[in-house]
Design a protein around this motif. Structure first.
Motif, PDB file in Angstrom:
ATOM      1  N   PHE A   1      40.592  41.886  33.464  1.00  0.00           N
ATOM      2  CA  PHE A   1      39.918  42.902  32.668  1.00  0.00           C
ATOM      3  C   PHE A   1      38.575  43.178  33.321  1.00  0.00           C
ATOM      4  N   ALA A   2      38.077  44.381  33.148  1.00  0.00           N
ATOM      5  CA  ALA A   2      36.836  44.776  33.805  1.00  0.00           C
ATOM      6  C   ALA A   2      36.046  45.692  32.889  1.00  0.00           C
ATOM      7  N   ASP A   3      34.766  45.680  33.104  1.00  0.00           N
ATOM      8  CA  ASP A   3      33.890  46.613  32.405  1.00  0.00           C
ATOM      9  C   ASP A   3      32.886  47.148  33.407  1.00  0.00           C
ATOM     10  N   VAL A   4      31.796  47.662  32.938  1.00  0.00           N
ATOM     11  CA  VAL A   4      30.797  48.208  33.849  1.00  0.00           C
ATOM     12  C   VAL A   4      29.856  47.129  34.367  1.00  0.00           C
ATOM     13  N   TRP A   5      30.014  45.901  33.911  1.00  0.00           N
ATOM     14  CA  TRP A   5      29.126  44.805  34.311  1.00  0.00           C
ATOM     15  C   TRP A   5      29.804  43.779  35.191  1.00  0.00           C
ATOM     16  N   LYS A   6      31.087  43.496  34.925  1.00  0.00           N
ATOM     17  CA  LYS A   6      31.764  42.435  35.668  1.00  0.00           C
ATOM     18  C   LYS A   6      33.268  42.660  35.692  1.00  0.00           C
ATOM     19  N   VAL A   7      33.911  41.931  36.588  1.00  0.00           N
ATOM     20  CA  VAL A   7      35.367  41.927  36.736  1.00  0.00           C
ATOM     21  C   VAL A   7      35.833  40.497  36.491  1.00  0.00           C
ATOM     22  N   CYS A   8      36.796  40.323  35.604  1.00  0.00           N
ATOM     23  CA  CYS A   8      37.277  38.983  35.273  1.00  0.00           C
ATOM     24  C   CYS A   8      38.773  38.864  35.541  1.00  0.00           C
ATOM     25  N   VAL A   9      39.154  37.760  36.196  1.00  0.00           N
ATOM     26  CA  VAL A   9      40.550  37.447  36.462  1.00  0.00           C
ATOM     27  C   VAL A   9      40.934  36.317  35.524  1.00  0.00           C
ATOM     28  N   THR A  10      42.075  36.458  34.879  1.00  0.00           N
ATOM     29  CA  THR A  10      42.517  35.455  33.895  1.00  0.00           C
ATOM     30  C   THR A  10      43.875  34.875  34.270  1.00  0.00           C
ATOM     31  N   VAL A  11      43.998  34.385  35.497  1.00  0.00           N
ATOM     32  CA  VAL A  11      45.280  33.823  35.926  1.00  0.00           C
ATOM     33  C   VAL A  11      45.466  32.441  35.300  1.00  0.00           C
ATOM     34  N   ASN A  12      44.713  31.432  35.732  1.00  0.00           N
ATOM     35  CA  ASN A  12      44.782  30.100  35.125  1.00  0.00           C
ATOM     36  C   ASN A  12      43.667  29.917  34.105  1.00  0.00           C
ATOM     37  N   ASP A  13      42.490  30.336  34.487  1.00  0.00           N
ATOM     38  CA  ASP A  13      41.354  30.369  33.582  1.00  0.00           C
ATOM     39  C   ASP A  13      40.585  31.658  33.898  1.00  0.00           C
ATOM     40  N   THR A  14      39.565  31.913  33.146  1.00  0.00           N
ATOM     41  CA  THR A  14      38.829  33.155  33.336  1.00  0.00           C
ATOM     42  C   THR A  14      37.743  32.984  34.384  1.00  0.00           C
ATOM     43  N   ASN A  15      37.861  33.729  35.485  1.00  0.00           N
ATOM     44  CA  ASN A  15      36.837  33.783  36.528  1.00  0.00           C
ATOM     45  C   ASN A  15      36.246  35.177  36.534  1.00  0.00           C
ATOM     46  N   CYS A  16      34.954  35.256  36.313  1.00  0.00           N
ATOM     47  CA  CYS A  16      34.297  36.558  36.270  1.00  0.00           C
ATOM     48  C   CYS A  16      33.370  36.723  37.461  1.00  0.00           C
ATOM     49  N   THR A  17      33.360  37.913  38.019  1.00  0.00           N
ATOM     50  CA  THR A  17      32.478  38.269  39.120  1.00  0.00           C
ATOM     51  C   THR A  17      31.590  39.409  38.654  1.00  0.00           C
ATOM     52  N   VAL A  18      30.299  39.199  38.736  1.00  0.00           N
ATOM     53  CA  VAL A  18      29.359  40.242  38.356  1.00  0.00           C
ATOM     54  C   VAL A  18      29.396  41.343  39.403  1.00  0.00           C
TER      55      VAL A  18
END
Length: 169
Positions: free
Chosen positions: A35-52
């Motif tokens: 999922f993504a917004d205007v602030w960060k991109v998050c990957v939720t494969v095993n756990d949630t990893n977010c990249t600003v």
């Protein structure tokens, strides 16, 4: 008149709440495993990893424009509400709510610009980033993006209501 004022106050507060949610929440673009917004991109494969989203991303300037206009829209909506409350008791009939209407319509314009930029540039993003797989056509616009467009409609209607209301007793 009191019922009309109560309705307008509730409508304005709802508009501001929609703007806050759309600006802050992270569901502008969603898909399976991300999922993504205007602030960060998050990957939720095993756990949630977010990249600003920062200057590492080639589309950072586009996202800065969306961020800035969404924040501006939210601030203008809040300022319009405060000015509405001040004008309610300070100005005479016919002069009321013109400034409130102008500021609310500027808020409307700001959220429209932000959502339009995001709509237009979202298609180009997946070709410009190593994390491109996150922005493939397999995703869809999320509820925050939809709330931004609903907030656009609410702020527009609210701005028009203030113009109509300025002549009422």
């Amino acid at each position: 008149m009191l019922v009309l004022l109560a309705f307008i106050i509730i409508f304005h507060i709802t508009s501001a709440a929609l703007l806050f949610i759309a600006t802050i929440d992270n569901a502008w673009w969603v898909g399976e495993g991300f999922f993504a917004d205007v602030w960060k991109v998050c990957v939720t494969v095993n756990d949630t990893n977010c990249t600003v989203i920062d200057d590492q991303f080639s589309y950072y300037s586009t996202m800065q424009a969306v961020q800035a206009t969404m924040i501006l829209s939210t601030i203008l909506c809040c300022i319009a509400f405060l000015i509405f409350l001040l004008q309610l008791f300070r100005l005479k009939q016919g002069e009321r709510f013109v400034l409130t209407s102008i500021i609310q319509l500027m808020s409307c314009l700001s959220v429209m610009i932000a959502a339009s930029i995001y709509t237009d540039r979202r298609q180009d993003i997946h070709n410009q980033n190593p994390a491109a797989y996150l922005y493939t056509s397999e995703g869809t616009f999320g509820y925050s993006f939809i709330l931004a467009w609903v907030a656009f409609a609410f702020t527009f209607i609210s701005g028009l209501m203030y113009l109509i209301l300025r002549k009422r007793k």
